[in-house]
Write a protein that holds these residues in place. Structure first.
Motif, PDB file in Angstrom:
ATOM      1  N   VAL A   1     -37.311  -8.159 -31.836  1.00 11.58           N
ATOM      2  CA  VAL A   1     -36.545  -8.849 -32.875  1.00 11.58           C
ATOM      3  C   VAL A   1     -36.796 -10.351 -32.759  1.00 11.58           C
ATOM      4  O   VAL A   1     -36.857 -10.898 -31.663  1.00 11.58           O
ATOM      5  CB  VAL A   1     -35.038  -8.535 -32.718  1.00 11.58           C
ATOM      6  N   HIS A   2     -36.949 -11.003 -33.896  1.00  7.84           N
ATOM      7  CA  HIS A   2     -37.259 -12.436 -33.909  1.00  7.84           C
ATOM      8  C   HIS A   2     -35.986 -13.275 -33.842  1.00  7.84           C
ATOM      9  O   HIS A   2     -35.700 -14.057 -34.745  1.00  7.84           O
ATOM     10  CB  HIS A   2     -38.092 -12.783 -35.145  1.00  7.84           C
ATOM     11  N   ASP A   3     -35.209 -13.078 -32.781  1.00 10.25           N
ATOM     12  CA  ASP A   3     -33.974 -13.826 -32.572  1.00 10.25           C
ATOM     13  C   ASP A   3     -33.900 -14.159 -31.084  1.00 10.25           C
ATOM     14  O   ASP A   3     -33.626 -13.287 -30.262  1.00 10.25           O
ATOM     15  CB  ASP A   3     -32.768 -12.989 -33.000  1.00 10.25           C
TER      16      ASP A   3
ATOM     17  N   ARG B   1     -26.209  -9.545 -36.837  1.00 10.60           N
ATOM     18  CA  ARG B   1     -27.045 -10.534 -37.530  1.00 10.60           C
ATOM     19  C   ARG B   1     -28.469 -10.002 -37.740  1.00 10.60           C
ATOM     20  O   ARG B   1     -29.134 -10.361 -38.707  1.00 10.60           O
ATOM     21  CB  ARG B   1     -27.060 -11.813 -36.692  1.00 10.60           C
ATOM     22  N   ASN B   2     -28.925  -9.151 -36.834  1.00  8.96           N
ATOM     23  CA  ASN B   2     -30.291  -8.623 -36.884  1.00  8.96           C
ATOM     24  C   ASN B   2     -30.347  -7.164 -37.337  1.00  8.96           C
ATOM     25  O   ASN B   2     -31.359  -6.490 -37.131  1.00  8.96           O
ATOM     26  CB  ASN B   2     -30.946  -8.776 -35.512  1.00  8.96           C
ATOM     27  N   ARG B   3     -29.271  -6.697 -37.958  1.00 12.86           N
ATOM     28  CA  ARG B   3     -29.168  -5.296 -38.384  1.00 12.86           C
ATOM     29  C   ARG B   3     -30.382  -4.872 -39.235  1.00 12.86           C
ATOM     30  O   ARG B   3     -30.967  -3.833 -39.019  1.00 12.86           O
ATOM     31  CB  ARG B   3     -27.877  -5.103 -39.170  1.00 12.86           C
TER      32      ARG B   3
ATOM     33  N   GLU C   1     -33.462  -6.129 -39.429  1.00 12.98           N
ATOM     34  CA  GLU C   1     -34.702  -6.053 -38.651  1.00 12.98           C
ATOM     35  C   GLU C   1     -34.687  -4.837 -37.710  1.00 12.98           C
ATOM     36  O   GLU C   1     -35.710  -4.179 -37.517  1.00 12.98           O
ATOM     37  CB  GLU C   1     -34.910  -7.345 -37.862  1.00 12.98           C
TER      38      GLU C   1
ATOM     39  N   LEU D   1     -30.733 -13.024 -29.220  1.00 12.69           N
ATOM     40  CA  LEU D   1     -30.668 -11.591 -28.932  1.00 12.69           C
ATOM     41  C   LEU D   1     -31.671 -11.221 -27.841  1.00 12.69           C
ATOM     42  O   LEU D   1     -31.368 -10.440 -26.942  1.00 12.69           O
ATOM     43  CB  LEU D   1     -30.943 -10.774 -30.205  1.00 12.69           C
ATOM     44  N   ASN D   2     -32.850 -11.799 -27.893  1.00 12.69           N
ATOM     45  CA  ASN D   2     -33.891 -11.466 -26.908  1.00 12.69           C
ATOM     46  C   ASN D   2     -33.547 -11.918 -25.499  1.00 12.69           C
ATOM     47  O   ASN D   2     -34.018 -11.329 -24.525  1.00 12.69           O
ATOM     48  CB  ASN D   2     -35.237 -12.048 -27.342  1.00 12.69           C
TER      49      ASN D   2
ATOM     50  N   ALA E   1     -24.930 -10.884 -32.481  1.00 10.31           N
ATOM     51  CA  ALA E   1     -26.392 -10.963 -32.550  1.00 10.31           C
ATOM     52  C   ALA E   1     -26.980  -9.664 -33.106  1.00 10.31           C
ATOM     53  O   ALA E   1     -27.911  -9.695 -33.920  1.00 10.31           O
ATOM     54  CB  ALA E   1     -26.975 -11.263 -31.166  1.00 10.31           C
TER      55      ALA E   1
END
Length: 143
Positions: A36-38, A81-83, A85, A41-42, A78
């Motif tokens: 994921v591009h966050d 927010r990335n659901r 992706e 989160l990463n 997080a």
């Protein structure tokens, strides 16, 4: 198509369990790889404990716990927010007709396990557990 309708009240179907476990493993892999591009989160290490799907497989409730149990609200935010992706990653890695809507909740079973561990470490409880059964049992109980 509706052959499992009469089983709805008796818990999840084998298909729900199978798809839920597949989603759990796939999301675990996606999060572990940092797909994921966050950056926020990463940087978190999140365990996916369980995934429960609705009978129609359109909703997947994902039970998670950040490593160490901290930053729970941040982890949920997080993930939410990335659901989109994460859904796309599921579609890419799985063979489903459509990706389910993802709902994220903290996995309370980790707290229950910690509480149980603390309980077993309590000196009084340990004494009770380690007491020989022979002293507590009457002769009738041993038969």
């Amino acid at each position: 198509m509706g052959k499992n309708r009469h089983h709805e009240g008796s818990g999840p179907s084998q298909r729900q369990l199978r798809v839920g476990e597949l989603i759990r493993r796939t999301l675990s892999d996606v999060l572990a790889r940092g797909d994921v591009h966050d950056p926020e989160l990463n940087r978190m290490s999140i365990t996916v404990g369980e995934v429960r799907t609705s009978p129609d497989l359109k909703i997947a409730t994902v039970y998670v716990m950040p490593l160490g149990g901290g930053e729970r609200a941040e982890a949920i935010d997080a993930l939410k927010r990335n659901r989109g992706e994460l859904r796309r990653a599921l579609m890419r890695d799985m063979t489903l007709k459509y990706a389910p809507d993802l709902r994220f909740l903290i996995d309370e079973t980790f707290d229950q396990m910690d509480a149980t561990r603390r309980l077993f470490q309590d000196e009084k409880v340990r004494r009770d557990i380690e007491a020989p059964d022979a002293e507590d049992a009457s002769p009738e109980d041993k038969a």
